[in-house]
Design a protein around this motif. Structure first.
Motif, short mmCIF file in Angstrom:
data_model
loop_
_atom_site.label_atom_id
_atom_site.label_comp_id
_atom_site.label_asym_id
_atom_site.label_seq_id
_atom_site.Cartn_x
_atom_site.Cartn_y
_atom_site.Cartn_z
N LEU A 1 22.94 26.85 49.66
CA LEU A 1 22.42 28.07 49.04
C LEU A 1 23.25 29.30 49.38
O LEU A 1 23.01 30.38 48.83
CB LEU A 1 20.97 28.30 49.49
CG LEU A 1 19.98 27.16 49.22
CD1 LEU A 1 18.63 27.49 49.84
CD2 LEU A 1 19.85 26.92 47.72
N GLY A 2 24.20 29.17 50.31
CA GLY A 2 24.98 30.31 50.74
C GLY A 2 24.52 30.81 52.10
O GLY A 2 23.39 30.55 52.53
N ASP A 3 25.39 31.54 52.77
CA ASP A 3 25.11 31.96 54.14
C ASP A 3 23.89 32.87 54.25
O ASP A 3 23.07 32.73 55.15
CB ASP A 3 26.34 32.67 54.72
CG ASP A 3 27.44 31.70 55.09
OD1 ASP A 3 27.32 30.51 54.73
OD2 ASP A 3 28.40 32.12 55.75
N GLU A 4 23.77 33.84 53.34
CA GLU A 4 22.68 34.80 53.44
C GLU A 4 21.32 34.14 53.29
O GLU A 4 20.41 34.37 54.09
CB GLU A 4 22.86 35.91 52.40
CG GLU A 4 24.05 36.83 52.67
CD GLU A 4 24.12 37.98 51.68
OE1 GLU A 4 23.18 38.10 50.85
OE2 GLU A 4 25.10 38.74 51.72
N LEU A 5 21.19 33.31 52.26
CA LEU A 5 19.91 32.62 52.05
C LEU A 5 19.63 31.64 53.18
O LEU A 5 18.47 31.50 53.62
CB LEU A 5 19.91 31.90 50.70
CG LEU A 5 19.52 32.73 49.48
CD1 LEU A 5 19.68 31.91 48.21
CD2 LEU A 5 18.08 33.22 49.61
N THR A 6 20.66 30.94 53.63
CA THR A 6 20.49 29.98 54.73
C THR A 6 19.95 30.67 55.97
O THR A 6 18.98 30.21 56.59
CB THR A 6 21.82 29.29 55.06
OG1 THR A 6 22.28 28.57 53.92
CG2 THR A 6 21.67 28.34 56.24
N THR A 7 20.54 31.80 56.32
CA THR A 7 20.11 32.54 57.51
C THR A 7 18.71 33.11 57.33
O THR A 7 17.88 33.08 58.25
CB THR A 7 21.10 33.67 57.82
OG1 THR A 7 22.40 33.11 58.04
CG2 THR A 7 20.68 34.43 59.07
N SER A 8 18.42 33.63 56.13
CA SER A 8 17.09 34.19 55.88
C SER A 8 15.99 33.14 55.94
O SER A 8 14.84 33.45 56.25
CB SER A 8 17.07 34.89 54.52
OG SER A 8 17.22 33.95 53.47
N LEU A 9 16.37 31.88 55.66
CA LEU A 9 15.40 30.79 55.72
C LEU A 9 15.39 30.10 57.09
O LEU A 9 14.76 29.05 57.26
CB LEU A 9 15.71 29.76 54.63
CG LEU A 9 15.51 30.23 53.18
CD1 LEU A 9 16.04 29.21 52.20
CD2 LEU A 9 14.02 30.49 52.92
N GLY A 10 16.08 30.69 58.04
CA GLY A 10 16.07 30.16 59.41
C GLY A 10 17.16 29.15 59.70
O GLY A 10 17.10 28.46 60.73
N GLY A 11 18.16 29.04 58.80
CA GLY A 11 19.19 28.03 58.98
C GLY A 11 20.33 28.40 59.89
O GLY A 11 21.12 27.55 60.29
N LYS A 12 20.46 29.70 60.24
CA LYS A 12 21.54 30.16 61.13
C LYS A 12 22.89 29.64 60.66
O LYS A 12 23.50 28.76 61.27
CB LYS A 12 21.29 29.71 62.57
CG LYS A 12 19.98 30.24 63.15
CD LYS A 12 19.77 29.74 64.56
CE LYS A 12 18.44 30.24 65.15
NZ LYS A 12 18.20 29.72 66.52
N ALA A 13 23.38 30.20 59.56
CA ALA A 13 24.56 29.68 58.88
C ALA A 13 25.78 29.57 59.78
O ALA A 13 26.45 28.54 59.82
CB ALA A 13 24.88 30.56 57.66
#
Length: 342
Positions: A229-241
């Motif tokens: 999904l991309g770094d921003e969405l990943t981080t916002s969903l808790g994925g810590k890109a």
């Protein structure tokens, strides 16, 4: 197609599709069939009766020799090194979102091979696996530093990977020319990528690597799905890109380095496997299981070919994979060029 969820404990949930499971099952059966053919065909091939004797503990010395020293280690390393290459390529392509992200293109395989070559000069001080790991780590570090933008730019990665591979090849050639003739011949054959003269110790090394990497990859898998999904969405969903990318690259480097340590820098298996897995399952995402199985299948198939097909008999496996992989790389480059023009 409906997505199913498979839960591992309370904190890990993995998605899958029925089509993917069917394809994975078929590929596993094909790999086992090819492995059986590798053990049974040819002058030293084992018969069904030999397998019965092995299972009952009544195998002859000749049968045990073929299984434990000649054919067995070779087919085990083909399966496991192929799976390690496939997983490494899938991890690189996923976290960099680069279709050309693989140990081959990044110069990582060449770096690992150079590390093994250097280690061969002082085998009492530097074991081959440590040399491979040091060489692979140095190669990926040089690529990341030279691009100035990590591994996200396809064109920069290709140029940097070519440069790093050239440096690694120069180091390797220096070692080959500096060693004695017999040692140089063995080293040169290994650096093409070969499964000749493998042993159970090397099979054990790649087996331990896969066993240790499995729980880490399982833990990373949900976040790797988010990376699409991309770094921003990943981080916002808790994925810590950023953290996920670093961890995945570290695992990929270890897998590729250990595969090179036991089988040599076999070309393009890591590049082809994730793409082939996505084509077969018709799904996006890392396709980790499919990539591992595809890598194993490609390696076993190539190894069976060099043992049984007269035209390519006794060639190193790496020559076969390089031939098909080069064509596949050309196809990917043409596809990327057309995308850039559209």
């Amino acid at each position: 197609m409906t997505v199913q969820m498979f839960h591992v404990g309370e904190h890990i949930a993995l998605s899958y599709r029925r089509r993917s499971v069917l394809i994975w099952t078929a590929m596993t059966a094909l790999i086992l069939s090819l492995a059986a053919a590798t053990l049974m065909l040819g002058k030293l091939g084992l018969s069904p009766a030999d397998f019965v004797d092995i299972l009952s503990g009544e195998a002859s010395t000749a049968t045990e020799f073929v299984l434990q020293r000649v054919r067995g280690p070779r087919v085990l390393i083909a399966i496991m090194a192929g799976a390690a290459f496939g997983l490494s390529g899938a991890l690189f392509q996923n976290v960099t979102r680069n279709p050309l992200g693989s140990p081959d293109v990044l110069g990582l395989a060449a770096g690992a091979g150079a590390g093994v070559a250097v280690a061969s000069l002082v085998p009492w001080a530097i074991p081959a696996p440590i040399g491979a790991l040091a060489g692979a780590g140095s190669a990926i570090g040089l690529v990341i530093l030279s691009t100035g933008s990590g591994l996200s730019s396809t064109s920069k990665v290709i140029i940097s990977g070519i440069a790093v591979a050239a440096i690694a090849t120069a180091v390797t050639q220096f070692v080959v020319t500096a060693t004695l003739r017999d040692e140089a011949s063995r080293l040169a054959a290994y650096l093409v990528g070969s499964l000749n003269s493998r042993d159970m110790g090397q099979a054990g090394l790649i087996a331990v690597t896969l066993v240790l990497a499995f729980p880490v990859i399982l833990w990373l898998a949900p976040r790797l799905q988010l990376m699409e999904l991309g770094d921003e969405l990943t981080t916002s969903l808790g994925g810590k890109a950023t953290t996920t990318r670093t961890q995945a690259i570290l695992v990929a480097v270890v897998l590729a380095a250990m595969a090179v340590a036991v089988a040599g820098p076999i070309a393009f298996v890591a590049l082809m496997s994730p793409h082939a897995a996505r084509m077969l399952t018709r799904t996006s995402g890392p396709n980790l299981v499919g990539s591992a199985l595809t890598g194993a299948m490609l390696m076993v198939l190539a190894d069976l070919a060099v043992q049984q097909i007269p035209l390519v008999e006794d060639l190193p496996v790496g020559i076969i994979t390089a031939g098909f992989g080069g064509l596949f790389l050309g196809y990917l480059l043409l596809t990327e060029f057309r995308k850039g023009q559209s």
